[in-house]
Design an enzyme around this catalytic site. Structure first.
Site, PDB file in Angstrom:
ATOM      1  N   ASP A 191       0.870  -1.182   0.000  1.00 42.10           N
ATOM      2  CA  ASP A 191       0.000   0.000   0.000  1.00 42.10           C
ATOM      3  C   ASP A 191       0.909   1.234   0.000  1.00 42.10           C
ATOM      4  O   ASP A 191       2.134   1.131   0.133  1.00 42.10           O
ATOM      5  CB  ASP A 191      -0.987  -0.022   1.171  1.00 42.10           C
TER       6      ASP A 191
HETATM    7  C1  BGC Z   1      -5.094   3.245   0.032  1.00 43.65           C
HETATM    8  C2  BGC Z   1      -5.268   2.219  -1.048  1.00 43.65           C
HETATM    9  C3  BGC Z   1      -5.120   2.847  -2.408  1.00 43.65           C
HETATM   10  C4  BGC Z   1      -3.769   3.524  -2.478  1.00 43.65           C
HETATM   11  C5  BGC Z   1      -3.479   4.148  -3.821  1.00 43.65           C
HETATM   12  C6  BGC Z   1      -3.838   4.073  -0.171  1.00 43.65           C
HETATM   13  O1  BGC Z   1      -3.792   5.146   0.692  1.00 43.65           O
HETATM   14  O2  BGC Z   1      -5.048   2.601   1.281  1.00 43.65           O
HETATM   15  O3  BGC Z   1      -6.533   1.610  -0.901  1.00 43.65           O
HETATM   16  O4  BGC Z   1      -5.258   1.883  -3.399  1.00 43.65           O
HETATM   17  O5  BGC Z   1      -3.712   4.525  -1.497  1.00 43.65           O
HETATM   18  O6  BGC Z   1      -4.253   5.244  -4.055  1.00 43.65           O
END
Ligand code: BGC
Length: 742
Positions: free
Chosen positions: A289
């Site tokens: 993530d």
């Molecule tokens: C979120 C994810 C997301 C990623 C990219 C993160 O902060 O937890 O769910 O896919 O950002 O945008």
């Protein structure tokens, strides 16, 4: 991770192997031999820097542009992927550099959060789950995929398949709610919708199951918080939707932010390698993530960037999103024998495999003529309206308040959400534009053009003062009916949007009370990303519609339901508590040794609140009525590996056509470990004409009857099983059968 140790000899059981079978799509398996050879050839030519480049994903600008640095890195072959860069022309421009100017011409993979639509926005995932209609969800997801691919996006960070038992957690809006079975059906539908049978197609993208794992178990519902989950609960509650995505052939996974029993999910070898690759045979890649590799330092399992890179790579995180610790530290870690060439090669191989499967080596560019044909076309918009209608849940309808008469002369439309375009799109609106969205005010005006609509906001979403109430009350008094749209703003759920109260914000409830006090027939339209504590409304308002955030076509879809063009058939995918103090409250809880008993103080309950929910899981009404009868089993006794067919009749006893979601629950009444009081194991949403009866069948076999025993093996145990069928998780008819030890 601590494994739960057996304290009792195993019963006579059978191991159920269905959980160990992965089914790759045929087209993928045919090509896989060739792909592996081509990867071998590339790996043989790649420098360490080029390999590490494949493991790097960097963020674009929020408007979809790439950054100047991306051009330079792509030219040097030092970038594997971007997120947020989108638009056919922009992605082609950057891709052209990668495939014409870099030494090995490896294409980039462009990722983006296509969560519930790309430009045509569908209801938030919690809302779509309320449709209990996997086919509809597959359809909306396939539309999102086609729009995204036309815009040069190859990869979505979806589906989010985290089970959530705590509505304080704002990201409950992004998933399918509290239940592993419903969650698995929705997860599978989304992977199929995004990927189809072959995600190299020009209208498909590769999916990403996230957030692996147990992110939804955040303590106190506070986003990013610590989780403590036993292996059994992981396997029975949090894993199943992820497993369903692997079985559906999902191409990628995302490792979560949370600390899981002391080992952060982005450094967790047990979940990332032993379970995902070892047990489930997943052969795609895992992306971290956003900066979750670097966050291992703050978690306190890494003293510095090198430690963090070592932990994440060795645990099985292949691609690093945004932080750059693999690139900075891998060479030195290898020199110190803390990281092997093989680990790096394996990570690169998995990423290249998905790039090959996407067809990027053969067709790296997007046809720039597609965007204008595919994106936000009228068929997509019509589908958004239909699916939003299927997601609406009728929570209450006393005295047939709904549907409203289409010949109504005047309507008061009140409330902070009655005319807010941006909020209709929900918290992850992709490339959606607020100006595309139809509000309830627009939807009502379009549906009943002859009616006078007296619109008064009453207050904004924060509703700090009652200054605007007077106008709202005047509108109500001057009208035949009042519709009040209350709830949360889109930004009050989703990421980093936890709440410590589930009440309507500010003085919104006072606004509802004041309007109700005018004595006009009143309909409450809820818009929100999570269950709300709406006890007063549930008791006093005659009609309540739960509409979530319905997307681009929210206002039209709600008007369709208000005026009876669409008969609501959605059901709650999550329990609505009466008070925040009941949380966690979910239907598939254990019985305890002292189940709640009003007549016994020493039973499991509260002194100051009921133990029951306000609205149970699976609940939802219709403008017609249904009767579920004639529950029968093909046999009262089945062998351990046997199957039983459950038959039941559902009849529309009312005067309108409508949909019922017939739900099947089981209970294993005595087993080697405690079992939930109810577990959903099947459902069917059916449409019935007035007077029509349908005969439904469900099959229960080892997959449904088994569970993880004390030795942490998936087994069916002999003994009695209850079978319960009904229109929600509480109003059930039941029968039983026995699994025999033979
Ligand atoms: C979120 C994810 C997301 C990623 C990219 C993160 O902060 O937890 O769910 O896919 O950002 O945008």
């Amino acid at each position: 991770m601590n494994r739960i140790k057996s304290i009792r000899p195993a019963l006579i059981v059978i191991v159920v192997s269905i959980f160990l079978i992965t089914i790759p799509s045929p087209s993928l398996s045919q090509r896989s031999g060739d792909i592996e050879k081509r990867i071998d050839a590339l790996l043989a030519q790649m420098t360490l820097e080029e390999k590490l480049g494949q493991l790097q994903q960097l963020d674009g600008e929020s408007n979809g542009n790439f950054r100047p640095e991306h051009l330079q890195l792509a030219r040097q072959g030092l970038l594997g992927s971007t997120l947020n860069v989108r638009g056919a022309q922009k992605t082609n421009q950057l891709q052209r550099i990668a495939v014409t100017e870099s030494r090995l011409k490896i294409p980039l993979i462009f990722g983006f959060d296509v969560i519930h639509g790309y430009r045509t926005i569908f209801p938030i995932p919690l809302g779509e789950a309320a449709s209990w209609d996997p086919a509809a969800v597959e359809r909306s997801t396939s539309i999102a995929a086609a729009e995204a691919r036309a815009a040069g996006v190859h990869w979505t960070f979806a589906p989010m398949v985290d089970i959530a038992r705590d509505p304080r957690w704002g990201r409950i809006a992004e998933g399918a709610g509290e239940d592993p079975y419903l969650g698995s059906q929705m997860a599978r539908a989304r992977v199929r919708g995004f990927q189809g049978n072959d995600y190299s197609a020009s209208d498909r993208i590769v999916a990403c199951a996230k957030h692996w794992v147990a992110y939804g178990a955040a303590e106190g519902g506070r986003d990013y918080n610590t989780t403590e989950v036993s292996e059994r609960t992981l396997r029975e509650v949090y894993f199943p939707p992820f497993r369903a995505t692997v079985n559906a052939g999902v191409g990628t996974f995302m490792s979560a932010f949370n600390d899981l029993d002391g080992v952060p999910a982005s450094a967790n070898r047990f979940t990332l390698t032993e379970v995902l690759r070892g047990e489930w045979k997943f052969d795609g890649f895992v992306v971290s993530d956003y900066t979750s590799v670097e966050e291992l330092i703050k978690h306190g399992v890494a003293a510095n960037g090198a430690d963090a890179a070592r932990e994440a790579l060795n645990a099985g995180v292949d691609m690093e999103m945004v932080s750059r610790l693999y690139n900075k530290n891998a060479r030195e870690l290898m020199r110190q024998h803390q990281l092997t060439q093989q680990t790096i090669d394996e990570a690169v191989r998995r990423i290249l495999r998905v790039k090959f499967r996407l067809g990027l080596f053969a067709r790296p560019y997007t046809d720039e003529g597609l965007e204008s044909k595919v994106i936000f076309n009228s068929a997509n918009v019509a589908a958004a309206r239909e699916i939003a209608g299927r997601s609406i849940v009728l929570l209450k309808n006393d005295r047939h308040t709904l549907p409203l008469d289409k010949n109504v002369r005047s309507i008061a439309l009140i409330g902070p959400l009655a005319d807010s375009q941006a909020d209709m799109l929900g918290s992850w609106s992709g490339d959606g534009k607020p100006e595309d969205a139809i509000t309830l005010l627009q939807g009502i005006k379009a549906r009943v053009p002859q009616a006078t609509v007296n619109y008064a906001q009453g207050c904004d979403i924060g509703c700090a003062t009652a200054d605007g109430f007077e106008n709202a009350l005047r509108a109500a008094k001057e009208s035949d009916v009042a519709i009040i749209a209350v709830g949360e703003s889109a930004a009050m759920s989703g990421e980093a949007a936890s709440r410590s109260s589930l009440d309507l914000p500010g003085r919104q409830l006072d606004l509802v009370k004041a309007v109700e006090a005018t004595g006009k027939p009143t309909v409450v339209v809820l818009m929100n990303g999570r269950p709300l504590t709406i006890n007063w409304i549930a008791e006093n308002s005659p009609a309540i519609l739960e509409t979530w955030f319905g997307g681009t076509q929210a206002g039209n879809a709600i008007a369709d339901v208000l005026f009876g063009d669409v008969n609501p058939g959605g059901k709650l995918p999550v329990t609505f508590p009466r008070t925040i103090g009941q949380i966690p409250i979910y239907y598939n809880h254990k019985n305890t040794g002292r189940p709640p008993d009003a007549g016994n103080k020493y039973s499991s309950k509260y002194l100051d609140a009921p133990w029951t929910p306000l609205f149970p899981f699976g609940y939802g009404l219709s403008y017609t009525q249904f009767e579920i009868t004639n529950l029968q089993l093909s046999s009262q006794h089945i062998p351990l590996a046997g199957k039983v067919t459950v038959r039941v009749d559902v009849r529309n006893t009312g005067k309108r056509a409508g949909d019922e979601v017939v739900q099947l629950y089981i209970r294993d009444t005595a087993a080697s470990v405690t079992r939930p009081v109810k577990e959903l194991k099947g459902f069917q949403r059916v449409t019935l004409q007035p007077g029509e009866t349908k005969h439904l069948e469900f099959v229960l076999g080892a997959e449904q009857l088994g569970f993880w025993n004390r030795q942490m093996r998936f087994m069916v145990e002999p003994g009695e099983f209850k079978v319960m069928v009904g229109p929600n998780s509480e109003d059930l008819i039941e029968t039983k059968f026995e699994v025999q030890n033979r």
